[in-house]
Each structure stands twice: as C-alpha cells, then as structure tokens.
Design a protein around this motif. Structure first.
Motif, short mmCIF file in Angstrom:
data_model
loop_
_atom_site.label_atom_id
_atom_site.label_comp_id
_atom_site.label_asym_id
_atom_site.label_seq_id
_atom_site.Cartn_x
_atom_site.Cartn_y
_atom_site.Cartn_z
N ALA A 1 1.17 12.98 -82.22
CA ALA A 1 0.74 12.02 -81.20
C ALA A 1 1.64 12.14 -79.99
O ALA A 1 2.87 12.20 -80.12
CB ALA A 1 0.79 10.60 -81.77
N GLN A 2 1.04 12.16 -78.80
CA GLN A 2 1.84 12.41 -77.59
C GLN A 2 1.37 11.55 -76.43
O GLN A 2 0.17 11.26 -76.29
CB GLN A 2 1.73 13.87 -77.16
N ASN A 3 2.33 11.18 -75.61
CA ASN A 3 2.09 10.76 -74.23
C ASN A 3 2.85 11.81 -73.41
O ASN A 3 4.00 11.60 -73.03
CB ASN A 3 2.63 9.36 -73.99
N PRO A 4 2.26 12.97 -73.18
CA PRO A 4 3.03 14.14 -72.74
C PRO A 4 3.40 14.13 -71.26
O PRO A 4 2.58 13.82 -70.39
CB PRO A 4 2.11 15.31 -73.04
N HIS B 1 10.72 10.35 -65.82
CA HIS B 1 9.83 9.76 -66.83
C HIS B 1 10.54 8.64 -67.58
O HIS B 1 11.76 8.68 -67.79
CB HIS B 1 9.36 10.83 -67.81
N SER B 2 9.76 7.64 -68.02
CA SER B 2 10.36 6.51 -68.73
C SER B 2 9.55 6.06 -69.94
O SER B 2 9.95 5.13 -70.63
CB SER B 2 10.53 5.32 -67.77
N PHE B 3 8.43 6.74 -70.22
CA PHE B 3 7.59 6.27 -71.34
C PHE B 3 6.93 7.41 -72.12
O PHE B 3 6.25 7.17 -73.11
CB PHE B 3 6.50 5.32 -70.83
N THR B 4 7.06 8.64 -71.69
CA THR B 4 6.42 9.75 -72.39
C THR B 4 7.11 10.00 -73.73
O THR B 4 8.31 9.79 -73.87
CB THR B 4 6.47 11.02 -71.52
N TYR B 5 6.34 10.49 -74.71
CA TYR B 5 6.90 10.65 -76.06
C TYR B 5 6.15 11.72 -76.84
O TYR B 5 5.05 12.14 -76.47
CB TYR B 5 6.85 9.33 -76.83
N ARG B 6 6.75 12.14 -77.97
CA ARG B 6 6.08 12.98 -78.97
C ARG B 6 6.45 12.43 -80.35
O ARG B 6 7.62 12.20 -80.65
CB ARG B 6 6.51 14.44 -78.87
N ARG B 7 5.45 12.23 -81.22
CA ARG B 7 5.67 11.73 -82.58
C ARG B 7 4.94 12.64 -83.56
O ARG B 7 3.74 12.87 -83.40
CB ARG B 7 5.18 10.29 -82.71
N VAL B 8 5.67 13.12 -84.55
CA VAL B 8 5.11 14.06 -85.51
C VAL B 8 5.30 13.53 -86.93
O VAL B 8 6.40 13.13 -87.30
CB VAL B 8 5.78 15.45 -85.39
N ASP B 9 4.22 13.53 -87.69
CA ASP B 9 4.26 13.27 -89.13
C ASP B 9 3.71 14.52 -89.81
O ASP B 9 2.57 14.94 -89.52
CB ASP B 9 3.42 12.06 -89.50
N ALA B 10 4.49 15.09 -90.71
CA ALA B 10 4.06 16.33 -91.35
C ALA B 10 4.43 16.31 -92.83
O ALA B 10 5.51 15.87 -93.21
CB ALA B 10 4.71 17.54 -90.67
N THR B 11 3.53 16.83 -93.65
CA THR B 11 3.76 16.99 -95.09
C THR B 11 3.31 18.39 -95.47
O THR B 11 2.21 18.82 -95.11
CB THR B 11 2.98 15.95 -95.90
N ARG B 12 4.16 19.11 -96.19
CA ARG B 12 3.82 20.44 -96.70
C ARG B 12 4.11 20.49 -98.19
O ARG B 12 5.19 20.10 -98.64
CB ARG B 12 4.64 21.54 -96.01
N PHE B 13 3.15 20.98 -98.96
CA PHE B 13 3.34 21.16 -100.41
C PHE B 13 2.85 22.54 -100.79
O PHE B 13 1.79 22.98 -100.35
CB PHE B 13 2.57 20.10 -101.20
#
Length: 598
Positions: free
Chosen positions: A193-196, A155-167
């Motif tokens: 967000a993923q390109n799994p 693989h050369s382009f797959t990814y995982r991106r996470v934005d999380a906020t907890r209060f």
C-alpha cells in the motif's frame, strides 16, 4: 531459484522483504542467467541462501544502533536433535528522527524453518517468513536544497506499507549416490500500500511563456498492489561416471492472481516553501483491475569434462507466460484498457566452458541470454493494450583467474558485451498520443577485475573494480531521441577496496577500512549534465570471544556530503542524500555457549 516476487510484478524494492538474520551466505552470479533462473535475470542473479539447522545449538541475541536514529534487535536460534531440526530467526528495526526530515521506518520480520530427516535418503524442509514494513517515502530534494545542504523534506505524508508472507516446503529424495530429486511447493502473499512521492505532481506549470494551474495545488494518488502466488518446482539431477558428466532437468508452474487499485487525492501545497502539507481523499477511482499471471517453464542443464582440465556447461529453459487482464472499471482514458488475454513465450540458452591451465591459472568463456516479459503496468495502463514482446539481452563474456605466490595473491578478471533488444519505450503515435512499444536497444560493455593480496598473514587487502560503457543504441522515448547517448545514472567507473588486520596475538579481533568510489555519470538521458560521483570511506572494528561479540563501525568517516542517486528530468533535479558520518555500535551473545561450556 525461488524469486522473491512473481514475474510481471517485479521491483528492486523486493529486497526489503529479506530476513538478514536468517541468511547463511549471499551468492552473486554475473551475467544473464535466465536459462536457470527465468525472467528478470538479465544482468546477474543475487541468491540469498538461508541457514539450515545446526548440529551445535545456537541461541544468539543481538542489538545495534547508530547516532542518527537507527536501532535493531535480532535473534537466532538453531537446534538439531535426531531426525528433527529447527531454525527460528528475526529482527525488529526502526529509524526515528534521522538526519533527513520525514525518513522514519520500521520493519519486523520472522522466519521459522523445520527440517525432518525420514532416513539417509529422504528429507523434508519447511520454511515460513512473515514481514511487516512501514516507511515514510521522502522522495529526493531539489538542486537548491542540495546546494544549501538542507535536510528538510518537501513531503510530509507519503508512505509505503508492505505485508508479506512466504511459505515453501521442499521434499528431497536421493535414489542413489548419482541420482537426486527435489520437489518444492511455494505460497506467497503480498500487499503493498502506498501514497507514493513519485506520483505527486504540481498543478502549476509553464507551457511556453504561459503559466497554467494553481501554485498551492498538487495531485497524487493512494494505491495498493497485492498478489498471491501458488508455485510448484520439480527437478531431478543425474550424475554419470562417464567423463564426470551430469544432467539436471525440471519444470515449474507459477499461478499468481494479482489486484491493483488507485484513488486520486488532492494535495495542498505551500507555494512559498514548496512543501506538500496535506491531502484530501476523493471517491475518484483512477485504476481498479485484476490480472491472472501464469508462468509455465521447463529447463535442462548439463555438464561434461572431456579432459581433466576442461569443463563444458550448457543449459536451456523454455518459459510460457499467460496474462489475463480484468478491468473492473469502464475502459476510458483514465481507467485503462478493455479485458484481454496475452501470451509470451521465450527460449533462454547458455553455454560456456572453464579451462584450468594449472592448479593456479584458469580461463572461461560463455554466451548467455536473459529476458524480461512486459510488466503488468507496461501492458495495461493505457486505454489500449500494446502489442509487446519480451525484451531479450545477449551476453558474451571471457575471463580468467590467477593464484600466485602460494595463495598470497589471487586475481580474477573478465570482459563482457551485453546487447539489449526489444526494450520497451513510450513512443509518440501519429495522433500525438503515446504508447509502449518494443523500440529500444542498448549496449553494455566493460571489464571487471578483482585482486586479493595477503602480504603477511594478519593483513588482507582486497580491490575490485569495473570500467563500463552503457549506451542507448536505438532509443526514442516520447519523441525524444537518445541514440548514441550514454545511459543516465550509469557511471563508467566503480571500485571498492578493503584492508583488514586480524592479529594472531589477539584472536577474535578485527580492524578494517573500506573505500568506495562511484565515478561520474550523466543525470539525464539527454546527457546535458553530469554528477561528479563520490568517494566514501568506512572504518570497522570488532572483537569476538567465545559466544560474545562487540563491534563499532564508523560509516562515512570523512563526513562526505553527497547524493547516492542524482537525476534530472523535465520537472527539475532530484538528489537522494546519503547518510552523514555516523557511529554504528552493536553487541551480540550466543547464550547456548553457557550450556556448551558446562
């Protein structure tokens, strides 16, 4: 008791949202604990307990890294003055140009906690955590690459991106020495967000003796899952002088609207190297829906000691789930089912006792149940919503502990039988299609034990292990029957041992070694092939003097070549490579010690 992610959207990768710099301790509870912690607590619970503001000020900075691309910088500051207390902690970690191609990641996380003590009986604690995470998603390597010790990646382009906020905000009130109430409000916001890599499928395939599709074409998707949680948890604890009894009761509400969307991508593949080179976005929407996930729960737990040696504990929880599914696309074979609402309800009991024969010998036994409601993806992926129930797990456990030779030998042991029922599997229908159904049963049983020995004061030796059998009792997945087979990726034998030397003549010095063993296991549910498991050794050294600390850890000291997860499927073998020998070096210093000394 606050889950990292909401029910129905749970995944073990939620662990990446933890701020390790903010933790005081990690607590592990064995066995199903749904009676106290709710859904998904079927095999055990891991509690991450954060650090509270300290009376003695702390301002700690630290850096660490290894020789295969990993680096991390962190900080922790804590202070308490009169009625106010503050803790702020976080770190930035990244990995670049590691031993395995296309395995970079970066993570930034910050936690801020503020406590206020109104008086001796009332306090308020507020905490917020913000995370940003971005990683390559490398996937596994195949059997040829594993045999050739190739560190290339398909693989050369797959990814995982996470934005999380907890209060969360917790108000605690002591009515008396025997009575206390806590109320917690919680807000969580997540976007993944993923390109799994696990969605990449080759176009070329063989159907019997006939080849179909193009060798230079593959298919995949880009998806994004997001949710918000609004929760309220209230509980009251009342202690009694009679038989040292206590009772805790409470209720919780979790409202979690979520969204999911995925788009088809066309992937170009090198048919010679089999590498996935690039992808082309399309306007083809595969999935686009929203789900309202509501969880209402009530729970009660009681303890009593009829004698000084006997302690009896019982708890019961009731959960009611409501899923409201809204498909933003016209229902079809690709876009999912029609709009619908579903409800699930579950009682979860637990009862047990501990008995101390003496100050150094004790025993316990308990019965508990755990459950998992259907996940959103299990309910609403197909063209028709299946009629599903929660999967329920029944656990029986007995065990005990020993303390011998004035504390020089400590041991614990247990035996358990866990039966899983109503597990969700994909079954073949009369028309040849597949649908999810509660048709699976599994059996899990084993013995677990641990022993810690202190032969002389500077030396501590620890050994812990488990021998288990995990089997499919009734399991027919997509027309393939696994009844009686051992579960895949479930080794019978696991153990971990350590030895530490902390000399009295040089306080603050520690020298240690660790040995971990994962035994053989089947790589597939058909039990057609085994992986031999692995041994791995680590050595560690560190020295702490006043506010300064330095350490060196040599991981996989024998440079053993192995895969920590090995699987076989219809598409072939997949190996997740473990890291080779690497040297992790770190330093940390508490700047507040300067002011403490003065």
């Amino acid at each position: 008791g606050i889950p990292i992610r909401t029910t129905g959207l749970f995944n073990h990768n939620a662990l990446l949202e933890m701020n390790m710099a903010a933790l005081k301790t990690v607590e592990v509870i064995k066995g199903p604990s749904s009676s106290l912690y709710g859904s998904e607590a079927i095999g055990g619970v891991v509690n991450f307990i954060s650090m509270a503001p300290t009376v003695i000020p702390v301002f700690k900075l630290g850096v660490q890294g290894n020789d295969i691309g990993y680096k991390r910088a962190e900080f922790l500051t804590s202070v308490r003055h009169k009625k106010f207390g503050f803790v702020v902690s976080g770190y930035h970690a990244n990995k670049k140009n590691g031993y395995l191609e296309y395995s970079d990641f970066k993570k930034s996380i910050l936690t801020a906690r503020a406590d206020y003590q109104f008086n001796n009986s009332t306090s308020l604690s507020n905490s917020v955590t913000i995370l940003k995470y971005d990683s390559d998603m490398s996937g596994g390597i195949d059997s040829t690459m594993f045999a050739n010790r190739s560190f290339k990646n398909l693989h050369s382009f797959t990814y995982r991106r996470v934005d999380a906020t907890r209060f969360h905000s917790t108000l605690s009130k002591k009515w008396s020495d025997h009575s206390k109430i806590t109320i917690t409000g919680l807000l969580k916001k997540n976007s993944i967000a993923q390109n799994p890599a696990y969605r990449v499928k080759d176009d070329y395939r063989k159907q019997g003796n006939v080849s179909v599709g193009k060798k230079d074409l593959a298919h995949g998707e880009i998806n994004e899952s997001s949710f918000q949680s609004y929760s309220l948890i209230a509980q009251h604890k009342q202690q009694f002088d009679w038989l040292d009894a206590s009772i805790t009761g409470g209720a919780s509400v979790d409202l979690s609207p979520s969204d999911y969307q995925s788009n088809y991508i066309r992937i170009k593949k090198d048919s010679t190297t089999r590498k996935y080179l690039s992808y082309e976005s399309t306007d083809s929407v595969l999935t686009n829906y929203s789900t309202g996930l509501n969880n209402y729960a009530a729970f009660v737990s009681g303890e009593i000691s009829p004698t000084d040696k006997l302690r009896i504990v019982a708890s019961l929880r009731y959960d009611m789930f409501q899923y409201k599914f809204d498909n933003h696309l016209t229902p079809s074979a690709f876009s999912g089912s029609a709009d619908t609402s579903n409800r699930f309800a579950q009682f979860s009991p637990k009862i047990g006792f501990t008995y101390n024969f003496s100050a150094s010998v004790g025993a316990y036994a308990n019965y508990s149940e755990g459950f998992v409601p259907p996940q959103v993806t299990e309910m609403f992926t197909g063209v028709k919503v299946p009629d599903l129930s929660a999967s329920v797990f029944y656990n029986y456990e007995v065990g005990g502990w020993l303390n011998l030779f004035h504390g020089k030998v400590n041991a614990d042991f247990s035996a358990y039988q866990l039966n899983g029922t109503n597990e969700i599997v994909s079954v073949k229908m009369d028309d040849g299609s597949f649908a999810n159904a509660n048709a699976g049963k599994t059996s899990h049983k084993g013995i677990e034990f641990g022993i810690t020995v202190t032969p002389v004061k500077p030396v501590v030796v620890r050994f812990s292990g488990a021998y288990s059998k995990h089997r499919f009792t009734t399991f027919n997945e997509k027309g393939v029957q696994y009844d009686g087979n051992e579960m895949n990726n479930a080794p019978n034998w696991i153990h971990n041992s350590e030895i530490w030397y902390k000399p009295s003549f040089l306080k603050g010095l520690r020298l240690g070694a660790e040995w971990q063993r994962i035994g053989r296991y089947f790589m597939d549910p058909k039990n057609s092939v085994r992986y031999d498991g692995y041994h791995v050794f680590h050595v560690r050294a560190g020295y702490k003097y006043k506010g300064a600390e330095i350490w060196l850890n040599v991981m996989n000291v024998t440079d053993n070549y192995y895969s920590y997860v090995s699987t076989k499927s219809n598409s072939g073998y997949s190996y997740q490579l473990a890291e080779p020998r690497n040297f992790n070096f770190g330093v940390a210093y508490d700047l507040a010690t300067i002011f403490k000394t003065q």
